[in-house]
Design a protein around this motif. Structure first.
Motif, PDB file in Angstrom:
ATOM      1  N   ILE A  28      22.751  29.574  70.822  1.00 18.35           N
ATOM      2  CA  ILE A  28      21.676  30.199  71.595  1.00 18.35           C
ATOM      3  C   ILE A  28      20.382  29.397  71.458  1.00 18.35           C
ATOM      4  N   GLY A  29      20.026  29.033  70.231  1.00 15.15           N
ATOM      5  CA  GLY A  29      18.796  28.274  70.013  1.00 15.15           C
ATOM      6  C   GLY A  29      18.683  27.823  68.574  1.00 15.15           C
ATOM      7  N   ASN A  30      17.832  26.836  68.324  1.00 13.21           N
ATOM      8  CA  ASN A  30      17.571  26.383  66.959  1.00 13.21           C
ATOM      9  C   ASN A  30      16.230  25.670  66.924  1.00 13.21           C
ATOM     10  N   GLY A  31      15.691  25.559  65.737  1.00 15.20           N
ATOM     11  CA  GLY A  31      14.410  24.876  65.593  1.00 15.20           C
ATOM     12  C   GLY A  31      13.943  24.885  64.153  1.00 15.20           C
ATOM     13  N   VAL A  32      12.705  24.478  63.971  1.00 14.80           N
ATOM     14  CA  VAL A  32      12.102  24.421  62.643  1.00 14.80           C
ATOM     15  C   VAL A  32      10.696  24.994  62.733  1.00 14.80           C
ATOM     16  N   GLU A 137      22.456  20.583  70.457  1.00 10.03           N
ATOM     17  CA  GLU A 137      21.503  19.537  70.077  1.00 10.03           C
ATOM     18  C   GLU A 137      20.649  20.141  68.967  1.00 10.03           C
ATOM     19  N   PHE A 138      20.567  19.461  67.826  1.00 15.40           N
ATOM     20  CA  PHE A 138      19.778  19.973  66.708  1.00 15.40           C
ATOM     21  C   PHE A 138      18.327  19.547  66.844  1.00 15.40           C
ATOM     22  N   ALA A 144      20.145  22.287  61.801  1.00 16.13           N
ATOM     23  CA  ALA A 144      21.607  22.177  61.707  1.00 16.13           C
ATOM     24  C   ALA A 144      22.118  22.996  60.527  1.00 16.13           C
ATOM     25  N   ASP A 145      21.418  22.925  59.406  1.00 15.34           N
ATOM     26  CA  ASP A 145      21.802  23.727  58.233  1.00 15.34           C
ATOM     27  C   ASP A 145      21.702  25.219  58.551  1.00 15.34           C
ATOM     28  N   ALA A 146      20.672  25.620  59.276  1.00 23.18           N
ATOM     29  CA  ALA A 146      20.509  27.029  59.639  1.00 23.18           C
ATOM     30  C   ALA A 146      21.654  27.495  60.542  1.00 23.18           C
ATOM     31  N   LEU A 147      22.078  26.639  61.472  1.00 23.43           N
ATOM     32  CA  LEU A 147      23.223  26.992  62.321  1.00 23.43           C
ATOM     33  C   LEU A 147      24.490  27.130  61.486  1.00 23.43           C
ATOM     34  N   ALA A 148      24.656  26.264  60.477  1.00 22.68           N
ATOM     35  CA  ALA A 148      25.813  26.369  59.589  1.00 22.68           C
ATOM     36  C   ALA A 148      25.787  27.700  58.829  1.00 22.68           C
TER      37      ALA A 148
END
Length: 174
Positions: A28-32, A137-138, A144-148
């Protein structure tokens, strides 16, 4: 169900949201969330406030149903470990304030859930996140760690619901 994974950090707090539909996972989404360092004694408090507000904004935007946070590992530097623990407190507080249950996982448990090996390298974890979330796309390695972490929690929730169904069917059969 939407699952929010959080990789706590004082400077960079990674986040990732996935959707779980049975055995299927969808990105759905990712970020920092990057904390802003300020001069003076209030630096830590200002960073924690920035992280909290940023994470609350992510929660408001994506409306997750569940959340998961990586547990803190002990560094050689006790002061660094304590500061990371405070950032982790923010990662637990923001979803809890929104009424979202939060799971906690050791780094090795996350790696084992995503890669199949508890001592996998970052590259292996990122590769398997890409396999499980095609086209992702990270924003960064932290994202990427948060998605894991989100994937790990999704697997845990799926396993728990299967145990409830099996246990319920046994009671009904007796």
């Amino acid at each position: 169900m939407k699952v929010l994974g959080i990789d706590p950090g004082l400077r960079n707090m990674g986040w990732g949201v996935i959707e779980v539909d049975g055995p299927r996972l969808r990105h759905i989404g990712n970020g920092v969330i990057r904390s802003v360092a300020t001069e003076g004694a209030g630096d830590l408090g200002a960073r924690l406030s920035w992280l909290f507000r940023g994470l609350c904004a992510v929660i408001a935007e994506y409306q997750p149903d569940a959340a998961a946070v990586e547990q803190t590992f002990v560094n050689k530097d006790a002061s660094g470990t304590l500061k990371l623990g405070q950032a982790r407190g923010i990662a637990l507080l923001a979803p809890a304030e929104a009424g979202i249950a939060v799971g906690e996982y050791a780094p090795n448990a996350v790696k084992k859930a995503v890669v199949g090996v508890g001592h996998a390298g970052k590259e292996q974890v990122q590769h398997m996140v890409r396999v499980q979330l095609p086209g992702v796309e990270f924003d960064s390695a932290d994202a990427a760690d948060a998605l894991a972490i989100a994937i790990c929690h999704a697997h845990h929730l799926q396993g728990r619901s299967m145990r409830v169904v099996v246990a319920g069917s046994r009671r009904g059969a007796a």
